[in-house]
Design an enzyme around this catalytic site. Structure first.
Site, PDB file in Angstrom:
ATOM      1  N   CYS A  46      -2.348   9.146   3.327  1.00 44.14           N
ATOM      2  CA  CYS A  46      -2.140   8.751   1.933  1.00 44.14           C
ATOM      3  C   CYS A  46      -3.331   9.197   1.095  1.00 44.14           C
ATOM      4  O   CYS A  46      -3.228   9.413  -0.099  1.00 44.14           O
ATOM      5  CB  CYS A  46      -1.945   7.253   1.847  1.00 44.14           C
ATOM      6  SG  CYS A  46      -3.151   6.371   2.810  1.00 44.14           S
TER       7      CYS A  46
ATOM      8  N   GLU B  40       0.883  -1.174   0.000  1.00 46.42           N
ATOM      9  CA  GLU B  40       0.000   0.000   0.000  1.00 46.42           C
ATOM     10  C   GLU B  40       0.909   1.209   0.000  1.00 46.42           C
ATOM     11  O   GLU B  40       1.648   1.414   0.967  1.00 46.42           O
ATOM     12  CB  GLU B  40      -0.871   0.006   1.263  1.00 46.42           C
ATOM     13  CG  GLU B  40      -1.852  -1.135   1.347  1.00 46.42           C
ATOM     14  CD  GLU B  40      -2.997  -1.001   0.372  1.00 46.42           C
ATOM     15  OE1 GLU B  40      -3.102   0.042  -0.315  1.00 46.42           O
ATOM     16  OE2 GLU B  40      -3.782  -1.949   0.272  1.00 46.42           O
TER      17      GLU B  40
HETATM   18  P1  NAP Z   1       8.192   5.036   4.424  1.00 44.20           P
HETATM   19  O1  NAP Z   1       9.279   5.992   4.656  1.00 44.20           O
HETATM   20  O2  NAP Z   1       8.144   4.335   3.116  1.00 44.20           O
HETATM   21  O3  NAP Z   1       8.283   3.988   5.623  1.00 44.20           O
HETATM   22  C1  NAP Z   1       7.320   2.963   5.766  1.00 44.20           C
HETATM   23  C2  NAP Z   1       7.973   1.804   6.497  1.00 44.20           C
HETATM   24  O4  NAP Z   1       8.996   1.252   5.657  1.00 44.20           O
HETATM   25  C3  NAP Z   1       8.653   2.216   7.797  1.00 44.20           C
HETATM   26  O5  NAP Z   1       8.477   1.197   8.740  1.00 44.20           O
HETATM   27  C4  NAP Z   1      10.107   2.308   7.374  1.00 44.20           C
HETATM   28  O6  NAP Z   1      11.018   2.152   8.425  1.00 44.20           O
HETATM   29  C5  NAP Z   1      10.191   1.151   6.409  1.00 44.20           C
HETATM   30  N1  NAP Z   1      11.359   1.175   5.512  1.00 44.20           N
HETATM   31  C6  NAP Z   1      12.121   2.226   5.127  1.00 44.20           C
HETATM   32  N2  NAP Z   1      13.087   1.810   4.288  1.00 44.20           N
HETATM   33  C7  NAP Z   1      12.948   0.474   4.137  1.00 44.20           C
HETATM   34  C8  NAP Z   1      13.628  -0.523   3.386  1.00 44.20           C
HETATM   35  N3  NAP Z   1      14.673  -0.259   2.611  1.00 44.20           N
HETATM   36  N4  NAP Z   1      13.184  -1.805   3.467  1.00 44.20           N
HETATM   37  C9  NAP Z   1      12.132  -2.114   4.233  1.00 44.20           C
HETATM   38  N5  NAP Z   1      11.438  -1.210   4.971  1.00 44.20           N
HETATM   39  C10 NAP Z   1      11.843   0.066   4.913  1.00 44.20           C
HETATM   40  O7  NAP Z   1       6.763   5.692   4.622  1.00 44.20           O
HETATM   41  P2  NAP Z   1       6.245   6.569   5.846  1.00 44.20           P
HETATM   42  O8  NAP Z   1       6.910   7.899   5.743  1.00 44.20           O
HETATM   43  O9  NAP Z   1       6.340   5.819   7.114  1.00 44.20           O
HETATM   44  O10 NAP Z   1       4.693   6.703   5.525  1.00 44.20           O
HETATM   45  C11 NAP Z   1       4.191   7.636   4.649  1.00 44.20           C
HETATM   46  C12 NAP Z   1       3.928   7.007   3.292  1.00 44.20           C
HETATM   47  O11 NAP Z   1       3.042   5.914   3.444  1.00 44.20           O
HETATM   48  C13 NAP Z   1       3.242   7.955   2.334  1.00 44.20           C
HETATM   49  O12 NAP Z   1       3.819   7.794   1.059  1.00 44.20           O
HETATM   50  C14 NAP Z   1       1.793   7.477   2.355  1.00 44.20           C
HETATM   51  O13 NAP Z   1       1.067   7.812   1.198  1.00 44.20           O
HETATM   52  C15 NAP Z   1       1.978   6.005   2.502  1.00 44.20           C
HETATM   53  N6  NAP Z   1       0.766   5.364   3.052  1.00 44.20           N
HETATM   54  C16 NAP Z   1      -0.004   4.620   2.226  1.00 44.20           C
HETATM   55  C17 NAP Z   1      -1.163   4.028   2.707  1.00 44.20           C
HETATM   56  C18 NAP Z   1      -2.058   3.213   1.814  1.00 44.20           C
HETATM   57  O14 NAP Z   1      -2.938   2.531   2.346  1.00 44.20           O
HETATM   58  N7  NAP Z   1      -1.877   3.235   0.504  1.00 44.20           N
HETATM   59  C19 NAP Z   1      -1.504   4.191   4.047  1.00 44.20           C
HETATM   60  C20 NAP Z   1      -0.673   4.955   4.865  1.00 44.20           C
HETATM   61  C21 NAP Z   1       0.475   5.521   4.357  1.00 44.20           C
HETATM   62  P3  NAP Z   1      11.690   3.432   9.128  1.00 44.20           P
HETATM   63  O15 NAP Z   1      10.591   4.167   9.802  1.00 44.20           O
HETATM   64  O16 NAP Z   1      12.645   2.814  10.068  1.00 44.20           O
HETATM   65  O17 NAP Z   1      12.340   4.227   8.033  1.00 44.20           O
END
Ligand code: NAP
Length: 515
Positions: free
Chosen positions: A320, A286
């Site tokens: 999101c 997602e």
């Molecule tokens: P993010 O930076 O992509 O992080 C999401 C998760 O991925 C965190 O637990 C992060 O850990 C982890 N992560 C980072 N780098 C990684 C890697 N190389 N391998 C595996 N995991 C890794 O996103 P966010 O800033 O937390 O959330 C915001 C984003 O989520 C926005 O783009 C939003 O649109 C999206 N979102 C989408 C939905 C949906 O249902 N479509 C719902 C909610 C949010 P760390 O925190 O340790 O970096």
């Protein structure tokens, strides 16, 4: 008999009793601020020297908690334990698995305002947004428990005389759940329990900025009776242990919610088959959004403005599903824009421990810097008509910001900012508005404000988003009512809170026995 599912009602904070209950919640949380949280591997607490420090984004000198950081060695131990636990958990009666979710839901409901208050402290959520996040976590537990009971006997298939055919669902194995900070409770808990109730064991890696609420949730699952090793808590930096967990040959599936770039990285890496790996990994992803509200000349201007403001600035635009683009047909463009500016200027911003504050901070320094850099880009691409100001001295605050007169291909109209910024673009007519609405690589949510039935039908055909709303904002999907997930670069369109979501965590098996 389990009673039919109904979503958890939102708390009415105009009621004094409820206000007091929330304030009590804040006191409870404040009493444990700054504590240490361990990894949980096979039910054992593991403390590490190196910690993730979770701070209050409204007051960054306030430490919410210090969370042990898993290394690759811990991830490996957790994988071994989860593989072992899978052998008994996969054959545990699905109703007993569902019962654990019902018990966890009851525990959380009793501590509802404490959890919401923790979201206020750890994620900067205003009361109503925190309350909705906790309610959604409860909803996921209640809904997925019922879905598992529905699916436990499989689906009917035909049998010829002399044979007995069955079609059922079995769990996959060990899943890696990687969750975001923006629905720090609901999405973290929802993605975890969907995997668990389907019979899988889990390694949970929550977002680093909101790892405390995840630690509290793991405690609830233990209290509800989840056997040791079924859920393992392995917080750590995504870039340090993320790749390791995704690449691991024993990982059976990855359930990821987060940004487009990390989602794409996981999808690519999970496709590679490593030595010792016996399956093709499944990825539920997602990802981001660039969500549009289209306003037609046959729509209600006031409703349009209210919907844009609520969807753009609720939880500081960090959803999101947030409206970051308003595409307005030219006949009503000036009216809608003017009203949005008026409403925006009335919004209050500050520490959301104060119930009156509509908007709190953004999550961290990196988010603050990114949003402020987009404000600068916006000034070169369009006209700044509200906000555009930030202050990161005590917390990471950005004023709600509106840009007018953007070209449809401007960066502010194309790239996910994930902050309180909305860009306006003028469309010649309704067809043109839908064309602009579809011109991003994302396809998560969208809304159309119009009173014309034919135009509603046209959008149902042509507006390419996973969640399409009419005459309302584009945020606020409810579990079991509006299953949620997007097209294109918004992810795999796995509909969280929908009737086919659990199937993504299982595989179908046919058995055929001669009688
Ligand atoms: P993010 O930076 O992509 O992080 C999401 C998760 O991925 C965190 O637990 C992060 O850990 C982890 N992560 C980072 N780098 C990684 C890697 N190389 N391998 C595996 N995991 C890794 O996103 P966010 O800033 O937390 O959330 C915001 C984003 O989520 C926005 O783009 C939003 O649109 C999206 N979102 C989408 C939905 C949906 O249902 N479509 C719902 C909610 C949010 P760390 O925190 O340790 O970096």
């Amino acid at each position: 008999m389990v009673k039919p599912y109904q979503h958890e009602p939102f708390t009415d904070f105009s009621n004094l009793e409820n206000q007091k209950a929330y304030e009590e919640g804040l006191k409870t949380v404040d009493a444990y601020l700054g504590k240490d949280y361990d990894l949980v591997i096979g039910g054992e607490r593991v403390s590490t020297e190196d910690k993730l420090v979770s701070v209050n984004p409204a007051n960054h000198s306030q430490v919410v908690g210090r969370v042990s950081k898993a290394t690759r060695e811990h991830a490996e131990q957790a994988m071994t334990v989860a593989l072992d636990a899978f052998e008994s958990w996969r054959t545990t009666d699905p109703v007993s698995r569902a019962d654990i979710l019902f018990r966890a839901s009851a525990i959380i409901r009793r501590r509802k305002h404490e959890f919401s208050a923790l979201l206020t402290r750890e994620a900067g959520k205003p009361w109503n947004e925190a309350d909705a996040d906790t309610a959604e976590a409860i909803d996921f537990l209640e809904y997925y428990a019922r879905q598992m009971i529905r699916l436990k006997d499989g689906m009917p298939v035909e049998s010829r005389p002399g044979e007995s055919n069955r079609f059922g669902y079995i769990p996959l194995g060990v899943g890696i759940v990687i969750s975001p900070w923006n629905f720090a409770f609901a999405i973290m808990a929802g993605t975890t329990v969907a995997a668990l109730v389907s019979g899988n064991t889990v390694l949970l890696k929550p977002a680093s900025t909101t790892a405390v609420v995840a630690a509290k949730f793991v405690e609830v699952m233990e209290e509800a009776g989840l056997p040791k090793g079924v859920l393992n808590y392995v917080p750590g930096s995504g870039s340090e242990i993320g790749d390791y967990l995704v690449d691991h040959p024993k990982t059976r599936f990855v359930s990821f919610t987060g940004s487009r770039d990390v989602g794409v990285r996981i999808y690519e890496r999970a496709a590679k088959v490593h030595p010792g790996q016996k399956w093709l990994k499944r990825v539920i992803a997602e990802m981001g959004g660039k969500d549009t509200i289209v306003v037609d000349n046959e729509g209600d201007v006031e409703l349009a403005a209210q919907s844009i403001v609520a969807s753009a600035f609720g939880f500081s635009g960090q959803k999101c599903s947030a409206c970051s683009r308003a595409v307005v047909v030219e006949d009503v463009y000036d009216q809608v824009l003017e009203r949005v500016i008026e409403l925006t200027k009335d919004l209050t911003v500050g520490n959301t421990e104060d119930r009156e504050k509509f908007m709190g901070p953004v999550i961290d320094q990196a988010a603050y810097d990114k949003i402020m850099s987009y404000v600068e880009i916006g000034k070169t691409e369009g006209k700044l008509v509200a906000g555009g100001v930030g202050d990161d001295s005590t917390g990471w605050f950005v004023q709600p910001t509106v840009f007018a007169d953007m070209e449809p291909d401007a960066r502010l109209m194309q790239e996910e900012i994930f902050g309180p910024v909305v860009a306006f673009s003028k469309a010649k007519d309704y067809d043109h508005a839908l064309e602009i609405a579809n011109n991003t690589e994302y396809g998560l949510t969208g809304a159309v404000i119009t009173n014309n039935r034919e135009k509603i039908d046209q959008a149902k055909r042509d507006f390419q988003v996973g969640n399409l709303y009419f005459n309302r904002g584009c945020t606020g999907a409810i579990v079991g009512y509006q299953p949620f997930g997007g097209f294109n670069m918004s992810g795999t369109d796995s509909k969280a809170g929908g009737p086919d979501y659990l199937l993504l965590h299982m595989q179908a098996r046919t058995t055929s026995e001669m009688l």
